[in-house]
Design an enzyme around this catalytic site. Structure first.
Site, PDB file in Angstrom:
ATOM      1  N   LYS A 212     -15.465  -8.690   4.226  1.00 23.32           N
ATOM      2  CA  LYS A 212     -14.280  -9.315   4.839  1.00 23.32           C
ATOM      3  C   LYS A 212     -14.303  -9.197   6.356  1.00 23.32           C
ATOM      4  O   LYS A 212     -14.563  -8.111   6.875  1.00 23.32           O
ATOM      5  CB  LYS A 212     -13.022  -8.560   4.393  1.00 23.32           C
ATOM      6  CG  LYS A 212     -12.552  -8.828   2.996  1.00 23.32           C
ATOM      7  CD  LYS A 212     -11.215  -8.109   2.863  1.00 23.32           C
ATOM      8  CE  LYS A 212     -10.713  -8.024   1.477  1.00 23.32           C
ATOM      9  NZ  LYS A 212      -9.539  -7.126   1.422  1.00 23.32           N
TER      10      LYS A 212
ATOM     11  N   SER B  29      -2.590  -8.080   2.908  1.00 21.22           N
ATOM     12  CA  SER B  29      -2.795  -7.941   4.357  1.00 21.22           C
ATOM     13  C   SER B  29      -3.073  -9.298   5.001  1.00 21.22           C
ATOM     14  O   SER B  29      -2.573  -9.592   6.088  1.00 21.22           O
ATOM     15  CB  SER B  29      -3.949  -6.981   4.629  1.00 21.22           C
ATOM     16  OG  SER B  29      -3.665  -5.734   4.053  1.00 21.22           O
TER      17      SER B  29
ATOM     18  N   HIS C 262       0.840  -1.203   0.000  1.00 22.10           N
ATOM     19  CA  HIS C 262       0.000   0.000   0.000  1.00 22.10           C
ATOM     20  C   HIS C 262       0.876   1.254   0.000  1.00 22.10           C
ATOM     21  O   HIS C 262       0.590   2.228  -0.696  1.00 22.10           O
ATOM     22  CB  HIS C 262      -0.883   0.047   1.267  1.00 22.10           C
ATOM     23  CG  HIS C 262      -1.890  -1.050   1.380  1.00 22.10           C
ATOM     24  ND1 HIS C 262      -1.912  -1.937   2.430  1.00 22.10           N
ATOM     25  CD2 HIS C 262      -2.930  -1.411   0.583  1.00 22.10           C
ATOM     26  CE1 HIS C 262      -2.927  -2.776   2.290  1.00 22.10           C
ATOM     27  NE2 HIS C 262      -3.552  -2.492   1.167  1.00 22.10           N
TER      28      HIS C 262
ATOM     29  N   ARG D  31      -2.228  -5.825  -8.541  1.00 25.66           N
ATOM     30  CA  ARG D  31      -1.107  -6.750  -8.349  1.00 25.66           C
ATOM     31  C   ARG D  31      -1.019  -7.794  -9.447  1.00 25.66           C
ATOM     32  O   ARG D  31      -0.008  -8.007 -10.035  1.00 25.66           O
ATOM     33  CB  ARG D  31      -1.208  -7.440  -6.987  1.00 25.66           C
ATOM     34  CG  ARG D  31      -0.850  -6.543  -5.831  1.00 25.66           C
ATOM     35  CD  ARG D  31      -1.277  -7.155  -4.541  1.00 25.66           C
ATOM     36  NE  ARG D  31      -2.705  -7.432  -4.563  1.00 25.66           N
ATOM     37  CZ  ARG D  31      -3.337  -8.148  -3.674  1.00 25.66           C
ATOM     38  NH1 ARG D  31      -2.678  -8.691  -2.702  1.00 25.66           N
ATOM     39  NH2 ARG D  31      -4.643  -8.322  -3.759  1.00 25.66           N
TER      40      ARG D  31
HETATM   41  N1  COA Z   1       0.320  -4.246  -2.615  1.00 27.82           N
HETATM   42  C1  COA Z   1       0.062  -5.326  -1.892  1.00 27.82           C
HETATM   43  N2  COA Z   1      -1.170  -5.666  -1.505  1.00 27.82           N
HETATM   44  C2  COA Z   1      -2.173  -4.860  -1.865  1.00 27.82           C
HETATM   45  C3  COA Z   1      -1.975  -3.718  -2.605  1.00 27.82           C
HETATM   46  C4  COA Z   1      -0.661  -3.413  -2.994  1.00 27.82           C
HETATM   47  N3  COA Z   1      -0.392  -2.349  -3.702  1.00 27.82           N
HETATM   48  N4  COA Z   1      -3.165  -3.137  -2.828  1.00 27.82           N
HETATM   49  C5  COA Z   1      -4.074  -3.892  -2.224  1.00 27.82           C
HETATM   50  N5  COA Z   1      -3.469  -4.940  -1.642  1.00 27.82           N
HETATM   51  C6  COA Z   1      -4.128  -6.036  -0.952  1.00 27.82           C
HETATM   52  C7  COA Z   1      -4.592  -5.690   0.417  1.00 27.82           C
HETATM   53  O1  COA Z   1      -3.610  -5.977   1.368  1.00 27.82           O
HETATM   54  C8  COA Z   1      -5.818  -6.554   0.553  1.00 27.82           C
HETATM   55  O2  COA Z   1      -5.421  -7.838   0.967  1.00 27.82           O
HETATM   56  P1  COA Z   1      -6.431  -8.823   1.719  1.00 27.82           P
HETATM   57  O3  COA Z   1      -7.526  -9.145   0.756  1.00 27.82           O
HETATM   58  O4  COA Z   1      -5.570  -9.967   2.040  1.00 27.82           O
HETATM   59  O5  COA Z   1      -6.949  -8.084   2.917  1.00 27.82           O
HETATM   60  C9  COA Z   1      -6.368  -6.645  -0.874  1.00 27.82           C
HETATM   61  O6  COA Z   1      -5.279  -6.337  -1.692  1.00 27.82           O
HETATM   62  C10 COA Z   1      -7.439  -5.644  -1.198  1.00 27.82           C
HETATM   63  O7  COA Z   1      -7.468  -4.693  -0.199  1.00 27.82           O
HETATM   64  P2  COA Z   1      -7.789  -3.165  -0.281  1.00 27.82           P
HETATM   65  O8  COA Z   1      -7.102  -2.505  -1.393  1.00 27.82           O
HETATM   66  O9  COA Z   1      -7.538  -2.623   1.067  1.00 27.82           O
HETATM   67  O10 COA Z   1      -9.265  -3.168  -0.696  1.00 27.82           O
HETATM   68  P3  COA Z   1     -10.505  -3.926  -0.123  1.00 27.82           P
HETATM   69  O11 COA Z   1     -10.943  -4.799  -1.223  1.00 27.82           O
HETATM   70  O12 COA Z   1     -10.312  -4.574   1.179  1.00 27.82           O
HETATM   71  O13 COA Z   1     -11.492  -2.717   0.117  1.00 27.82           O
HETATM   72  C11 COA Z   1     -12.775  -0.758  -0.531  1.00 27.82           C
HETATM   73  C12 COA Z   1     -11.883  -1.908  -0.945  1.00 27.82           C
HETATM   74  C13 COA Z   1     -12.619  -0.369   0.925  1.00 27.82           C
HETATM   75  C14 COA Z   1     -12.372   0.392  -1.412  1.00 27.82           C
HETATM   76  C15 COA Z   1     -14.220  -1.210  -0.843  1.00 27.82           C
HETATM   77  O14 COA Z   1     -14.573  -2.340  -0.082  1.00 27.82           O
HETATM   78  C16 COA Z   1     -15.212  -0.099  -0.620  1.00 27.82           C
HETATM   79  O15 COA Z   1     -15.374   0.744  -1.504  1.00 27.82           O
HETATM   80  N6  COA Z   1     -15.867  -0.078   0.563  1.00 27.82           N
HETATM   81  C17 COA Z   1     -16.846   0.948   0.882  1.00 27.82           C
HETATM   82  C18 COA Z   1     -18.271   0.447   0.606  1.00 27.82           C
HETATM   83  C19 COA Z   1     -18.609   0.573  -0.857  1.00 27.82           C
HETATM   84  O16 COA Z   1     -18.638   1.629  -1.452  1.00 27.82           O
HETATM   85  N7  COA Z   1     -18.910  -0.580  -1.466  1.00 27.82           N
HETATM   86  C20 COA Z   1     -19.273  -0.660  -2.839  1.00 27.82           C
HETATM   87  C21 COA Z   1     -18.078  -0.901  -3.673  1.00 27.82           C
HETATM   88  S1  COA Z   1     -18.579  -1.462  -5.251  1.00 27.82           S
END
Ligand code: COA
Length: 168
Positions: free
Chosen positions: A41, A131, A17, A93
């Site tokens: 999640k 994560s 991140h 990724r």
């Molecule tokens: N390098 C390494 N890992 C990465 C990364 C990077 N550059 N970017 C993301 N990741 C990993 C994270 O560690 C995470 O791992 P995990 O699945 O093991 O926890 C995964 O990729 C995705 O995580 P993240 O980027 O934090 O996104 P998310 O999918 O957990 O959450 C939100 C995305 C919060 C943006 C989304 O859920 C959201 O918009 N929530 C608000 C409610 C909403 O509007 N919902 C409708 C959406 S359509």
């Protein structure tokens, strides 16, 4: 002035991140990192804890200037509109991320036609971490120092000490 939003669940924030934050900061005039909920999640850290950890981690790596960190419980499109950002940044990724990100981007665009997403390819060094991988390695007392800043490592040690692993 171009303003971007980098949202995520950050459970916890990793160097993957941080790599995206560092690179997005060079492209946009202002960057807001939003710690959000992903209702699909189960989370280890609370929203407040994840928010505090992102702030602490950015301070530790010297990236806290000109970056705003917020915590938000709500829809991403509403937050983007509220903040008046030009783009929402996400890291990509591997091809597996693409399907999910495609769905996320199209749903958000459907909810708000003005919604724009920008994707940055994750650096090779971090393309394999996530994560949940970090949480898993740490839960078996593995070394995660190459994946997360020290403050995150400390928080994981403390959290996993008080949160026992799920039994079979
Ligand atoms: N390098 C390494 N890992 C990465 C990364 C990077 N550059 N970017 C993301 N990741 C990993 C994270 O560690 C995470 O791992 P995990 O699945 O093991 O926890 C995964 O990729 C995705 O995580 P993240 O980027 O934090 O996104 P998310 O999918 O957990 O959450 C939100 C995305 C919060 C943006 C989304 O859920 C959201 O918009 N929530 C608000 C409610 C909403 O509007 N919902 C409708 C959406 S359509």
């Amino acid at each position: 002035m171009t303003k971007a939003l980098y949202p995520g669940s950050f459970d916890p924030i990793t160097y993957g991140h941080i790599d995206i934050i560092k690179r997005a900061k060079k492209i946009f005039d202002a960057l807001i990192v939003a710690v959000m909920r992903n209702p699909t999640k189960p989370m280890l850290f609370s929203l407040e804890e994840r928010y505090q950890l992102v702030k602490e981690a950015l301070r530790e790596v010297g990236l806290d200037d000109k970056i705003t960190v917020i915590a938000h419980d709500g829809l991403l499109v509403d937050l983007a509109r509220q903040l008046g950002v030009q783009a929402v940044v996400r890291g990509l990724r591997a091809s597996t991320d693409f399907e999910y990100e495609f769905q996320l981007a199209l749903t958000n665009r459907d909810l708000d036609p003005a919604f724009e997403s920008v994707y940055l390819m994750t650096s090779r060094d971090f393309s394999f971490i996530s994560s949940s991988i970090v949480r898993q390695v740490k839960s078996y007392s593995g070394d995660v120092s190459r994946f997360v800043p020290k403050c995150v490592e400390r928080a994981l040690t403390e959290k996993l000490r008080t949160t026992p692993r799920q039994s079979e």
